[in-house]
Scaffold this motif. Structure first.
Motif, PDB file in Angstrom:
ATOM      1  N   CYS A 154       0.783  -1.323  -0.060  1.00  0.00           N
ATOM      2  CA  CYS A 154       0.088  -0.044   0.176  1.00  0.00           C
ATOM      3  C   CYS A 154       0.744   1.278  -0.111  1.00  0.00           C
ATOM      4  O   CYS A 154       0.680   2.046  -0.729  1.00  0.00           O
ATOM      5  N   ALA A 155       1.809   1.469   0.922  1.00  0.00           N
ATOM      6  CA  ALA A 155       2.694   2.517   0.750  1.00  0.00           C
ATOM      7  C   ALA A 155       3.722   2.665  -0.394  1.00  0.00           C
ATOM      8  O   ALA A 155       3.956   3.602  -0.853  1.00  0.00           O
ATOM      9  N   ILE A 156       3.983   1.517  -1.024  1.00  0.00           N
ATOM     10  CA  ILE A 156       4.949   1.542  -1.991  1.00  0.00           C
ATOM     11  C   ILE A 156       4.075   1.915  -3.443  1.00  0.00           C
ATOM     12  O   ILE A 156       4.545   2.853  -4.208  1.00  0.00           O
ATOM     13  N   SER A 157       3.067   1.357  -3.600  1.00  0.00           N
ATOM     14  CA  SER A 157       2.221   1.369  -4.847  1.00  0.00           C
ATOM     15  C   SER A 157       0.714   1.648  -4.720  1.00  0.00           C
ATOM     16  O   SER A 157       0.166   1.888  -5.826  1.00  0.00           O
ATOM     17  N   GLY A 158       0.422   1.757  -3.457  1.00  0.00           N
ATOM     18  CA  GLY A 158      -0.993   1.640  -3.372  1.00  0.00           C
ATOM     19  C   GLY A 158      -1.834   0.621  -3.219  1.00  0.00           C
ATOM     20  O   GLY A 158      -2.888   0.369  -2.567  1.00  0.00           O
ATOM     21  N   GLY A 159      -1.034  -0.477  -3.481  1.00  0.00           N
ATOM     22  CA  GLY A 159      -1.675  -1.794  -3.270  1.00  0.00           C
ATOM     23  C   GLY A 159      -3.066  -2.061  -3.897  1.00  0.00           C
ATOM     24  O   GLY A 159      -3.261  -1.754  -4.956  1.00  0.00           O
ATOM     25  N   PRO A 160      -3.778  -2.774  -3.015  1.00  0.00           N
ATOM     26  CA  PRO A 160      -5.212  -3.024  -3.778  1.00  0.00           C
ATOM     27  C   PRO A 160      -6.126  -1.761  -3.864  1.00  0.00           C
ATOM     28  O   PRO A 160      -7.278  -1.752  -4.608  1.00  0.00           O
ATOM     29  N   PHE A 161      -5.496  -0.473  -3.393  1.00  0.00           N
ATOM     30  CA  PHE A 161      -6.576   0.596  -3.500  1.00  0.00           C
ATOM     31  C   PHE A 161      -5.773   1.484  -4.682  1.00  0.00           C
ATOM     32  O   PHE A 161      -6.444   2.544  -4.790  1.00  0.00           O
ATOM     33  N   ALA A 162      -4.830   1.064  -5.403  1.00  0.00           N
ATOM     34  CA  ALA A 162      -4.255   1.793  -6.570  1.00  0.00           C
ATOM     35  C   ALA A 162      -5.624   2.171  -7.453  1.00  0.00           C
ATOM     36  O   ALA A 162      -6.202   1.153  -7.615  1.00  0.00           O
ATOM     37  N   GLY A 163      -5.610   3.305  -8.119  1.00  0.00           N
ATOM     38  CA  GLY A 163      -6.540   3.457  -8.973  1.00  0.00           C
ATOM     39  C   GLY A 163      -7.900   4.086  -8.288  1.00  0.00           C
ATOM     40  O   GLY A 163      -8.696   4.321  -9.239  1.00  0.00           O
ATOM     41  N   ALA A 164      -7.877   3.843  -7.095  1.00  0.00           N
ATOM     42  CA  ALA A 164      -9.294   4.287  -6.592  1.00  0.00           C
ATOM     43  C   ALA A 164      -9.447   5.782  -6.440  1.00  0.00           C
ATOM     44  O   ALA A 164      -8.465   6.543  -6.620  1.00  0.00           O
ATOM     45  N   ALA A 165     -10.390   6.354  -6.461  1.00  0.00           N
ATOM     46  CA  ALA A 165     -10.727   7.808  -6.539  1.00  0.00           C
ATOM     47  C   ALA A 165     -10.123   8.293  -5.345  1.00  0.00           C
ATOM     48  O   ALA A 165      -9.431   9.565  -5.710  1.00  0.00           O
ATOM     49  N   ALA A 166     -10.117   8.030  -4.227  1.00  0.00           N
ATOM     50  CA  ALA A 166      -9.503   8.993  -3.196  1.00  0.00           C
ATOM     51  C   ALA A 166      -7.951   8.410  -3.155  1.00  0.00           C
ATOM     52  O   ALA A 166      -7.125   9.152  -2.507  1.00  0.00           O
ATOM     53  N   SER A 167      -7.261   7.510  -3.743  1.00  0.00           N
ATOM     54  CA  SER A 167      -6.033   6.990  -3.582  1.00  0.00           C
ATOM     55  C   SER A 167      -5.197   7.782  -4.573  1.00  0.00           C
ATOM     56  O   SER A 167      -5.574   7.901  -5.737  1.00  0.00           O
ATOM     57  N   HIS A 168      -4.053   8.123  -4.113  1.00  0.00           N
ATOM     58  CA  HIS A 168      -2.890   8.549  -4.922  1.00  0.00           C
ATOM     59  C   HIS A 168      -1.888   7.584  -4.957  1.00  0.00           C
ATOM     60  O   HIS A 168      -0.729   7.966  -5.515  1.00  0.00           O
ATOM     61  N   GLY A 169      -2.056   6.524  -4.538  1.00  0.00           N
ATOM     62  CA  GLY A 169      -1.142   5.494  -4.832  1.00  0.00           C
ATOM     63  C   GLY A 169      -0.248   5.424  -3.378  1.00  0.00           C
ATOM     64  O   GLY A 169      -0.731   5.545  -2.459  1.00  0.00           O
ATOM     65  N   GLY A 170       1.262   5.121  -3.593  1.00  0.00           N
ATOM     66  CA  GLY A 170       1.987   4.907  -2.605  1.00  0.00           C
ATOM     67  C   GLY A 170       2.449   6.535  -2.095  1.00  0.00           C
ATOM     68  O   GLY A 170       2.017   7.398  -2.428  1.00  0.00           O
ATOM     69  N   VAL A 171       3.863   6.416  -1.522  1.00  0.00           N
ATOM     70  CA  VAL A 171       4.479   7.644  -1.422  1.00  0.00           C
ATOM     71  C   VAL A 171       4.653   8.463  -2.415  1.00  0.00           C
ATOM     72  O   VAL A 171       5.007   7.987  -3.736  1.00  0.00           O
ATOM     73  N   PRO A 172       4.283   9.870  -2.517  1.00  0.00           N
ATOM     74  CA  PRO A 172       4.470  10.563  -3.603  1.00  0.00           C
ATOM     75  C   PRO A 172       5.833  10.944  -4.282  1.00  0.00           C
ATOM     76  O   PRO A 172       6.847  10.539  -3.444  1.00  0.00           O
ATOM     77  N   ALA A 173       6.057  10.696  -5.473  1.00  0.00           N
ATOM     78  CA  ALA A 173       7.284  10.688  -6.085  1.00  0.00           C
ATOM     79  C   ALA A 173       8.353  11.847  -5.607  1.00  0.00           C
ATOM     80  O   ALA A 173       9.502  11.698  -5.785  1.00  0.00           O
ATOM     81  N   ASP A 174       8.031  12.720  -5.281  1.00  0.00           N
ATOM     82  CA  ASP A 174       8.736  13.893  -5.006  1.00  0.00           C
ATOM     83  C   ASP A 174       9.320  13.693  -3.362  1.00  0.00           C
ATOM     84  O   ASP A 174      10.166  14.564  -2.957  1.00  0.00           O
TER      85      ASP A 174
ATOM     86  N   ILE B 171       9.896  -1.938   1.940  1.00  0.00           N
ATOM     87  CA  ILE B 171       9.617  -3.033   2.616  1.00  0.00           C
ATOM     88  C   ILE B 171       8.595  -3.733   1.728  1.00  0.00           C
ATOM     89  O   ILE B 171       7.620  -3.297   2.171  1.00  0.00           O
ATOM     90  N   PRO B 172       8.803  -4.649   1.030  1.00  0.00           N
ATOM     91  CA  PRO B 172       7.625  -4.963   0.190  1.00  0.00           C
ATOM     92  C   PRO B 172       6.798  -6.077   1.194  1.00  0.00           C
ATOM     93  O   PRO B 172       7.167  -6.492   2.063  1.00  0.00           O
ATOM     94  N   GLY B 173       5.629  -6.522   0.713  1.00  0.00           N
ATOM     95  CA  GLY B 173       4.655  -7.406   1.403  1.00  0.00           C
ATOM     96  C   GLY B 173       3.165  -7.043   1.646  1.00  0.00           C
ATOM     97  O   GLY B 173       3.009  -5.704   1.556  1.00  0.00           O
ATOM     98  N   CYS B 174       2.499  -7.744   1.795  1.00  0.00           N
ATOM     99  CA  CYS B 174       1.092  -7.408   1.788  1.00  0.00           C
ATOM    100  C   CYS B 174       0.304  -8.038   2.995  1.00  0.00           C
ATOM    101  O   CYS B 174      -0.392  -9.307   2.534  1.00  0.00           O
ATOM    102  N   PRO B 175       0.559  -7.944   4.360  1.00  0.00           N
ATOM    103  CA  PRO B 175       1.371  -6.945   4.969  1.00  0.00           C
ATOM    104  C   PRO B 175       2.710  -7.829   4.859  1.00  0.00           C
ATOM    105  O   PRO B 175       2.960  -9.033   4.904  1.00  0.00           O
ATOM    106  N   PRO B 176       3.755  -6.892   5.293  1.00  0.00           N
ATOM    107  CA  PRO B 176       5.257  -7.699   5.291  1.00  0.00           C
ATOM    108  C   PRO B 176       5.426  -8.405   6.772  1.00  0.00           C
ATOM    109  O   PRO B 176       4.505  -8.077   7.761  1.00  0.00           O
ATOM    110  N   HIS B 177       5.839  -9.419   6.833  1.00  0.00           N
ATOM    111  CA  HIS B 177       6.253 -10.100   8.054  1.00  0.00           C
ATOM    112  C   HIS B 177       7.023  -9.115   8.909  1.00  0.00           C
ATOM    113  O   HIS B 177       8.030  -8.427   8.573  1.00  0.00           O
ATOM    114  N   PRO B 178       6.830  -9.185  10.170  1.00  0.00           N
ATOM    115  CA  PRO B 178       7.637  -8.404  11.005  1.00  0.00           C
ATOM    116  C   PRO B 178       9.267  -8.693  11.039  1.00  0.00           C
ATOM    117  O   PRO B 178       9.904  -7.790  11.068  1.00  0.00           O
TER     118      PRO B 178
END
Length: 153
Positions: free
Chosen positions: A58-78, A85-92
């Motif tokens: 979710c933080a990297i690319s928006g995860g399953p919420f990518a493309g949703a109207a209220a979602s801008h994806g993950g962390v902004p490019a700037d 840290i990949p995973g959905c959710p990542p293991h501790p």
């Protein structure tokens, strides 16, 4: 991550409430329209040099919420991200491994050492299981009244 099992404080990692007292920020979810302003304000409040960590899909690319109207994806490019840290959710343990590598506490050979330790641990567990199985078998035979020490010639 601040519990008894993973205990980040033993590695010198503390989570604080104020960005002015922090060395970086951890983004753990999708950046929505409502959260983008808060993320930018928090990022601006962290003193230089700052670390940004994106945890999970979710933080990297928006995860399953990518493309949703209220979602801008993950962390902004700037906003420069120092650790993904990949995973959905990542293991501790994945999070802990990433943090320690970022801090330079684990070298590149650490993974091989971890595999060797896991192999030795597995062999020790296997030997313990054989010993426990032997003890159970001896106890069963003894309970049946058989004598294992007698040898017939």
């Amino acid at each position: 991550m601040s519990n008894v099992v993973f205990d980040l404080s033993r590695f010198g990692i503390q989570f604080v409430a104020s960005p002015r007292h922090a060395d970086g920020i951890v983004v753990t979810g999708p950046v929505t329209t409502n959260m983008e302003y808060a993320l930018r304000e928090t990022y601006a409040a962290v003193p230089e040099p700052k670390i940004v960590i994106a945890v999970g899909a979710c933080a990297i690319s928006g995860g399953p919420f990518a493309g949703a109207a209220a979602s801008h994806g993950g962390v902004p490019a700037d906003i420069q991200v120092d650790l993904y840290i990949p995973g959905c959710p990542p293991h501790p343990l994945t999070i802990l491994d990433g943090l320690l590598r970022l801090l330079g506490r684990i070298d590149r050979g650490g993974r091989e050492r971890l595999r060797k330790t896991a192999k030795n641990y597995g062999e020790a567990l296997q030997a313990e299981a054989v010993r426990a199985g032997t003890k159970r078998a001896e106890a069963t035979v003894k309970s049946l009244g058989a004598d294992l020490t007698r040898q017939d010639r």
